[in-house]
Structures are given as C-alpha cells and as structure tokens.
Design a protein around this motif. Structure first.
Motif, short mmCIF file in Angstrom:
data_model
loop_
_atom_site.label_atom_id
_atom_site.label_comp_id
_atom_site.label_asym_id
_atom_site.label_seq_id
_atom_site.Cartn_x
_atom_site.Cartn_y
_atom_site.Cartn_z
N LEU A 93 -9.23 4.65 -1.78
CA LEU A 93 -8.42 4.11 -2.93
C LEU A 93 -7.89 5.24 -3.69
O LEU A 93 -6.98 5.04 -4.63
CB LEU A 93 -9.24 2.84 -3.70
N GLN A 134 -4.30 5.48 -3.80
CA GLN A 134 -3.41 4.40 -4.34
C GLN A 134 -3.20 4.51 -5.85
O GLN A 134 -2.75 3.45 -6.53
CB GLN A 134 -4.36 2.89 -4.17
N SER A 135 -3.60 5.55 -6.64
CA SER A 135 -3.74 5.75 -7.98
C SER A 135 -2.81 7.24 -7.98
O SER A 135 -2.77 8.01 -7.37
CB SER A 135 -4.96 5.80 -8.51
N VAL A 165 0.71 -1.02 -0.15
CA VAL A 165 -0.05 0.08 0.02
C VAL A 165 0.91 1.07 -0.02
O VAL A 165 0.55 2.28 -0.84
CB VAL A 165 -1.07 -0.09 1.16
N ALA A 168 -9.19 -1.87 2.09
CA ALA A 168 -10.12 -1.17 1.20
C ALA A 168 -9.83 -1.91 -0.21
O ALA A 168 -10.94 -1.99 -0.92
CB ALA A 168 -9.73 0.05 1.11
N HIS A 169 -8.64 -2.56 -0.42
CA HIS A 169 -8.54 -3.12 -1.96
C HIS A 169 -9.24 -4.39 -1.59
O HIS A 169 -9.82 -4.96 -3.00
CB HIS A 169 -7.15 -3.57 -2.05
N SER A 224 -3.69 -0.58 -10.72
CA SER A 224 -4.35 -1.68 -10.18
C SER A 224 -3.33 -2.53 -9.37
O SER A 224 -2.14 -2.17 -9.63
CB SER A 224 -4.97 -2.68 -11.42
N VAL A 264 -15.19 3.33 -0.12
CA VAL A 264 -13.90 2.58 -0.43
C VAL A 264 -13.27 3.33 -1.47
O VAL A 264 -11.92 3.60 -1.29
CB VAL A 264 -14.43 1.23 -0.86
N SER A 265 -13.86 4.04 -2.43
CA SER A 265 -13.42 4.92 -3.33
C SER A 265 -12.57 6.01 -2.76
O SER A 265 -11.71 6.62 -3.49
CB SER A 265 -14.48 5.39 -4.36
N SER A 301 2.24 2.11 -3.36
CA SER A 301 1.50 3.13 -4.32
C SER A 301 1.34 4.45 -3.77
O SER A 301 1.21 5.31 -4.48
CB SER A 301 0.18 2.41 -4.48
N LEU A 334 -6.08 0.82 4.45
CA LEU A 334 -6.06 0.88 2.71
C LEU A 334 -5.82 -0.47 2.19
O LEU A 334 -6.36 -0.78 1.11
CB LEU A 334 -4.92 1.93 2.25
N SER A 335 -4.98 -1.51 2.83
CA SER A 335 -5.05 -2.76 2.43
C SER A 335 -6.39 -3.52 2.40
O SER A 335 -6.68 -4.01 1.33
CB SER A 335 -4.22 -3.67 3.45
#
Length: 550
Positions: free
Chosen positions: A88, A91-92, A58, A476-477, A130, A84-85, A61, A473-474
């Motif tokens: 995440l 993470q992008s 995590v 959440a994936h 991803s 969740v969004s 990213s 965050l982990s």
C-alpha cells in the motif's frame, strides 16, 4: 403575463431564475423533485469506502503518486514475502516523488489525458490518500454535474419543468451515482460534456466572442479528460450544421472555438504521438474478438443502467426484459420530440439528443459488428448516450405533463414516480453492496477478502501477469494487515517450504497452472469468477495444499 418563448428555448428572465421556476411547479411535483435531489446527493456521499477499490482505481492512485506500473511490478514480483503495508505504500504520495514524476508516469499511459490525474494528486496532497478521500474528488464532479444538467436542459427546452425533471432523473441515475463514486475520470467527463453542450447552445442562440471562448474552454476541459471527447465535437458539429441548414459561414466562430481548444490540447497530442507504440499496446485489447451475443446483452444494459440497475447477473431474465423496454421508451421519447418540434425554429432538441445517444453507438458498437472486437463492452464509454437518455426522458415526461388535466397527466406523474423509485432502489442496492459489475477485473476481491480476513496471517501467492499488479494492490486495500503476499515473477512456482499459515493462490494464469502441475502442490478452488467457466484458471482464489500439509 405568460413568458415569451422562441421554439423550445425559453427567452424570459423568469426562466433564468431556478428557484422561482421551482416554486412555480405543482407542490406535489416540487416535493418529489426536492426529495429526489436530496437522495441523489446522499447516494453520492454514502459509503465511499465500501466497494472494492478496483484495478483501475488502484492505477489512479499509482499514477497520481508518480509511480510507473511496470517499475513497481518489477520491484514487487520477485518472490519475496511482503506485508500489506509494503504494497500500500505505492498507493500514497511519496515526499521523494514530485509533480514531474506524476507527469512521467502519466506519459506511460497516453490513452488517458492527464487532467483528472493531476487533480487527483493535488486532491491527495490536501485530503490524504485513503480510498474515501481519493474517491471524494469524483463525488465533487458528480455534484457539480447536477446544476450543469439543469443548465443544459434549460438551454434546450422552453417548458419550465423540464430542467427540474432532468436533474431529478439525473440525481438518482444508477450510472451517474456509480461513477460519481469511482476514482476515475468519468464523472469529470460527464461534467465537461454537460458544460460544453450547454455552452454551445448558448453561443449558437446568442453569439458573442465571450460565449465562444467559454465553449472553447469547456471543449479543452473535455479534451484533457477523455480522448473520446472527439465524439462530443462530432455531435455538436453535426447538430450545428443541421441547425444552420448546411450553411458553413455562420459556424466559423464555432470552428474557431474548436481550433482554439485543439491548439491548447497540442501538448498532449505531442505526448500521444511520441508514445504511439505504448498507446497501441495499452489499447490493443479493444481489438480482441468478443462474443457478439454476449456484447449484444451488454449494449442493452449500457442504456438501461441510466434508469435502473439492480446488479443482476447478465444471464438473469432481467437482461432480456428491462433493456428492451428502456430502448423502446427512448425510441418513443425521440419520436415525440420530433413530432412536436417547433416548426421553423432553429433549435431542434430531438436532433441534439439523438446525436448524443447515437455517437457512442457509431463509434463503438458499429465497429465491433463490422470489424470484430470489444470496444463496446464498457458502459463507461457511453457517457454521451447517458446524457442524451436523461434529456430525452425528461422531455417526454414534461411534454405529457403539459397536456390538459386528465388521465394522461395522472399516468405521467405516476410513471415519473416509478422511474425515480427504480433509480432510488438501484442506488440503494448499489450503496449496500461491496462490489458491483463496474469493478470488472477485481469483482471478486471482496469475496476473497472475506475468506482471508478471519484467518491468522494467511499467505497469498500471486504470479505476475498483465493485470496482476492492479489486482493484488486492490486486494491489499481489502484484507487485514496481517495478510502476507508472495508475488512471483513470470514462470516461477512457489517454494512453500518453511512458510507458515494457510496458503492461497490468487488469480493464476494458464502458464502458471501448467508449471504447477510439475510440483506436488494441489489446489482447492474457493472463490470462482462471475461467469460459469469453472476451470482452475478462472478461480479468483484457491487454497494451496502440499503433501506434508495434508
């Protein structure tokens, strides 16, 4: 005409042609090597997104995208309910955050040199953010390590079969496959270690400015991948000094190559020194006292995971049987290498391999024994040992296969087949699993997601803590998109009035549980941790109950 050999290192043109060399191997062994290589490639590529994207990944990213963990934690752990969004998004890649933000983020973790994370950002810009896409960068390094292992084994040994046996064992090594699928720097470190070691041996055998420059470049690759690469330099230096019988003058080009790599690494050394307090804070956990009996079990597993790893609990009888057998096998392999060393030859493979295996022992296990601490608790720090293990076993097998035909050769062929079967079995079990021992802090997040995903809009409450951000965050994936999160600041307790759906507590701290005792909220433990200490703080997930809901 038989190829001319000097000691353990093959000098012939024939030995420089891997395909011709492979064709010279006995058909049954050739088929075994090819099949193992194909399986090794398959295991590295299969199910990239199956295992839980754990705490450390995590942060790969997070940092590559240019976010700073402390700042993200301050934004998220405010008691608000989020989707969740909303989690995440960190993470992008964000168009508003550039390479300078990534560099700023990396400086907050000076214990990790920046090369892998900078490459990860570039990779994410090409292939997306991803889980499978980010992990595929490590897969690439894991695949490149196969020919690198061949090159190193070819530089060390004269027997034409040894490099192929080495990469066959390497291809299905549970450790190598596991870390080739993790979005961290370890597969790059393996590759850099193999390249630097092979480049050193080539430069020592046939010195030239170009070869020493190549060695300097591979060392720089090591330095910018892991600070522990200093162990590689120490192993190389001790081996080279012994090879030259203590004479320093012939090693001046090597010293120059190391100095050049060090000068190129100066920019990160400046970062490290400028953020020294942060470095000490981030690595302070290694000095926390560990249970030596528990650590001793891990030490054996560090070495056995190179050949076999069934993911069994550390209390399983496996821990007391398999690692000692593997350690005995390694001792025998080094002994055979020493006994059959070429008299008078400069190259001494037994010493080179022995130093690779022993350096992490001296750097991590010995200080824990003398000073206390838990530096030696993590298998991923034993990359040098893992490389040495593959070479030692490959040399042992090819030594016995080179003996006159008879029962010894038949037994050795069967033993090689057994080792490869153990590796393939281990990789198969790991490939089918949704978690593994290497997932550490986030080991139980897959089980937590299994509880939450069948429910309609569950609410996950998690208090702030040292590892909370990475763990949340982990999770959440792994959970469905309708899961909601309420992340609380340190010391706060949840106000569940007006919240709908089932409510759960995720990885509480002792401080949080003490504060919860002053409320009417009770806990129903659901998902325990991996150990046997089933106290409330050790449960990964508990259901929150209020009097009105009962």
């Amino acid at each position: 005409m038989r190829p001319v050999e000097d000691g353990f290192v093959c000098r012939s043109k024939y030995c420089s042609m891997p395909i011709q060399l492979l064709k010279s191997i006995k058909p049954s062994l050739r088929l075994l090597v090819i099949a193992t290589l194909v399986l090794g490639i398959f295991f590295r590529l299969a199910h990239l997104d199956r295992k839980i994207y754990w705490h450390d990944e995590v942060f790969t990213s997070l940092r590559a995208a240019g976010y700073i963990g402390e700042e993200v934690g301050a934004q998220l752990f405010d008691g608000e309910i989020r989707a969740v969004s909303d989690l995440l998004v960190y993470q992008s890649l964000n168009p508003e955050l550039g390479w300078d933000d990534t560099w700023r983020s990396l400086q907050t973790h000076p214990e990790h040199p920046p090369l892998y994370y900078l490459l990860a950002r570039l990779w994410m810009s090409w292939f997306g953010s991803s889980v499978a896409a980010v992990r595929s960068l490590s897969v690439l390094f894991g695949l490149l390590a196969l020919p690198a292992m061949y090159w190193l084994a070819r530089e060390l040994f004269a027997q034409p079969l040894t490099p192929w046996v080495a990469i066959a064992l390497f291809a299905v090594s549970p450790f190598q496959v596991l870390y080739a699928q993790e979005a961290r720097q370890y597969s790059l470190w393996v590759l850099a270690t193999l390249l630097a070691s092979a480049a050193l041996l080539r430069a020592l055998r046939r010195p030239s400015p170009g070869r020493w420059l190549l060695y300097a470049a591979t060392l720089m690759l090591n330095f910018y991948t892991s600070l522990f690469s200093v162990l590689t330099v120490m192993a190389h230096g001790l081996y080279s000094l012994a090879r030259n019988r203590g004479r320093v003058r012939p090693l001046l080009p090597m010293v120059g190559a190391i100095a050049l790599a060090g000068v190129c690494f100066l920019p990160w050394i400046v970062v490290l020194l400028s953020n020294w307090d942060e470095f000490q804070r981030k690595t302070g956990w290694t000095n926390h006292r560990g249970d030596r009996a528990f650590l001793a079990k891990l030490w054996g597993l560090h070495f056995s995971s190179s050949l076999v790893d069934w993911g069994l609990d550390i209390s399983h009888p496996y821990t007391y049987i398999v690692p000692p057998l593997v350690l005995a096998l390694l001792g025998y392999a080094v002994y055979v290498l020493y006994r059959h060393r070429p008299v008078g030859a400069a190259e001494q493979p037994w010493l080179f391999i022995g130093l690779l295996m022993l350096m992490p022992v001296v750097a991590f296990i010995l200080p824990d024994l003398v000073l206390g601490g838990q530096r030696s608790a993590h298998t991923r720090y034993f990359v040098l040992s893992q490389v040495g293990i593959q070479l030692a076993i490959a040399a042992l097998i090819t030594h016995h296969l080179s003996q006159p035909a008879g029962r010894s050769r038949q037994f050795t062929t069967g033993f090689l087949s057994l080792l490869l079967i153990l590796g393939v079995t281990s990789c198969t079990l790991s490939a089918q699993a949704h978690t593994w021992w290497s997932k550490g802090l986030s080991f139980w997040n897959g089980a937590v997601a299994t509880v939450l995903n069948p429910l309609e809009a569950p609410l996950v409450v998690s208090p702030a803590g040292a590892t909370s951000l990475g763990n949340v965050l982990s999770l959440a994936h792994a959970v469905d998109g309708d899961t909601r999160f309420q992340l609380l600041p340190a010391g706060a307790v949840p106000d569940l009035a007006g919240t709908s759906g089932e409510r759960f507590l995720f990885h509480p701290s002792d401080r949080f549980l003490q504060a919860l005792q002053a409320t009417p909220i009770t806990l129903e433990p659901l998902v325990p941790p991996r150990d046997d200490r089933l106290t409330p703080v050790n449960y990964a997930l508990s259901r929150l109950r209020t009097p009105s809901a009962e």
